[in-house]
Write a protein that holds these residues in place. Structure first.
Motif, PDB file in Angstrom:
ATOM      1  N   CYS A  35      40.004  78.136  18.837  1.00  0.00           N
ATOM      2  CA  CYS A  35      40.231  79.035  17.439  1.00  0.00           C
ATOM      3  C   CYS A  35      41.487  78.704  16.957  1.00  0.00           C
ATOM      4  CB  CYS A  35      40.017  80.319  17.721  1.00  0.00           C
ATOM      5  SG  CYS A  35      38.205  81.014  17.866  1.00  0.00           S
ATOM      6  N   GLN A  39      42.372  76.574  13.415  1.00  0.00           N
ATOM      7  CA  GLN A  39      43.172  77.177  12.315  1.00  0.00           C
ATOM      8  C   GLN A  39      44.483  76.350  11.923  1.00  0.00           C
ATOM      9  OE1 GLN A  39      45.514  80.581  13.524  1.00  0.00           O
ATOM     10  NE2 GLN A  39      44.938  81.723  11.771  1.00  0.00           N
ATOM     11  N   HIS A  43      45.095  74.627   8.539  1.00  0.00           N
ATOM     12  CA  HIS A  43      46.385  74.801   7.673  1.00  0.00           C
ATOM     13  C   HIS A  43      46.743  73.432   7.005  1.00  0.00           C
ATOM     14  CE1 HIS A  43      46.933  79.159   9.447  1.00  0.00           C
ATOM     15  NE2 HIS A  43      46.080  79.019   8.548  1.00  0.00           N
ATOM     16  N   ALA A  49      43.003  80.033   6.742  1.00  0.00           N
ATOM     17  CA  ALA A  49      41.886  80.509   7.862  1.00  0.00           C
ATOM     18  C   ALA A  49      42.373  81.482   8.584  1.00  0.00           C
ATOM     19  CB  ALA A  49      41.623  79.442   8.593  1.00  0.00           C
ATOM     20  N   THR A  50      41.716  82.570   9.058  1.00  0.00           N
ATOM     21  CA  THR A  50      41.920  83.751   9.735  1.00  0.00           C
ATOM     22  C   THR A  50      41.304  83.947  11.165  1.00  0.00           C
ATOM     23  OG1 THR A  50      42.221  84.789   7.734  1.00  0.00           O
ATOM     24  CG2 THR A  50      42.282  86.159   9.781  1.00  0.00           C
ATOM     25  N   VAL A  51      41.770  84.009  12.324  1.00  0.00           N
ATOM     26  CA  VAL A  51      41.341  84.152  13.514  1.00  0.00           C
ATOM     27  C   VAL A  51      41.070  85.732  13.900  1.00  0.00           C
ATOM     28  CG1 VAL A  51      41.277  83.791  15.850  1.00  0.00           C
ATOM     29  CG2 VAL A  51      42.220  82.142  14.591  1.00  0.00           C
TER      30      VAL A  51
END
Ligand SMILES: [Mn+2]
Length: 318
Positions: A35, A39, A43, A49-51
């Motif tokens: 993950c 991410q 970027h 993007a958010t985990v």
């Protein structure tokens, strides 16, 4: 890794933005590493993007870049995402509380290496031959010509080391070693990652290992070993890698660890040497996993739970 599946995944990522990245409940080193690496790569593509994981991430992985920004899923999701990547997860329901962050009309990329993956995504990058989801993210980065910097290299290397037990399990291949070597060249510190993944236990956890070893029982002429930990013993934590200790015994082909997480409810870890497929055994009881590492849950008295598991394994002994 199939080129067509890689192409499908890369066009998914190229079209997406404001992505949610998530993984299976009780996220492990591969889930967290893959993950965070994806991410970082997103970027670099200029995308946000958010985990968000089903629960707070294991502090053992706090050396990974981005670890402190991982959000545990809240009961009341503060955002919903229309582009979602589910990593290291055989079925969609396994993302637990993170499901609340998925918009009803969301498009999902399913990136995984579990043999029992249900291909639940709108795009699917599922490679049962890959050692880990982290290794799949590596191949995806290569296919998309995305730069793997030192942070991403450490994240991916950690996931691979975790899932292969340090390049020891059957899913580790020459390709896995080549990927590992490339990640080390790009900045992954072999000694530090090994220390954090395998040598960073609480004293209580090592004591629990001793308690489990004291219950060690051989079955089927020494080819199956069982161990257990009681509800009371588990109050001080939940140890990892205990089942593998049983598998290290000469002649043992399958190891079972039964952890009583609630009274008369057992969380079962199964480990085996090829060719015994303990994934099949786990699925018999509603669980899942890989051929040589799997898990399931059973209810009942310890003797009964143990008998059912040993019988199911016995039928699969060579
Ligand atoms: Mn994995």
């Amino acid at each position: 890794v199939e080129p067509a599946a890689l192409a499908q995944a890369s066009s998914f990522l190229e079209r997406a933005d404001d992505l949610l990245l998530t993984a299976h409940v009780n996220s492990d080193g591969d889930a967290i590493g893959s993950c965070l690496a994806l991410q970082g790569l997103l970027h670099r593509m200029g995308k946000s993007a958010t985990v968000i994981l089903p629960e707070a991430p294991d502090s053992r992985y706090d050396f990974l870049a981005g670890w402190s920004q991982i959000r545990p899923a809240a009961a009341q999701p503060e955002s919903r995402h229309r582009h979602v990547v589910v990593l290291d997860c055989p079925s969609r329901s396994r993302i637990g509380a993170a499901a609340g962050y998925v918009a009803p009309d969301a498009l999902v990329l399913n990136l995984d290496h579990h043999a029992d993956n249900t291909n639940f995504g709108d795009a699917n990058l599922v490679c049962p031959d890959a050692s880990s989801s982290s290794q799949i993210v590596y191949h995806l980065a290569m296919a998309m010509a995305l730069p793997i910097d030192a942070d991403v290299a450490v994240q991916l290397y950690t996931g691979i080391v975790f899932d292969t037990g340090g390049f020891r399990y059957s899913l580790a291949t020459a390709t896995t070693l080549e990927v590992g070597a490339d990640l080390v060249r790009r900045g992954a510190p072999m000694d530090l990652v090994a220390d954090r993944v395998f040598g960073d236990r609480a004293a209580a956890e090592v004591r629990q290992l001793g308690q489990a070893l004291r219950t060690l029982t051989l079955h089927c002429a020494g080819r199956v070993v069982t161990m257990h930990l009681t509800y009371a013993q588990l109050r001080s934590g939940d140890p990892e890698d205990v089942a593998n200790q049983g598998l290290s015994i000469h002649g043992v082909q399958a190891a079972v660890l039964m952890r009583e997480h609630a009274p008369a409810q057992y969380r079962v870890s199964l480990r085996s040497k090829a060719p015994i497929d303990v994934g099949q055994v786990a699925r018999l009881f509603g669980g899942g996993g890989h051929a040589n590492a799997a898990g399931c849950r059973l209810e009942g008295a310890l003797e009964e739970v143990q008998r059912r598991l040993v019988e199911a394994i016995e039928q699969r002994l060579a």
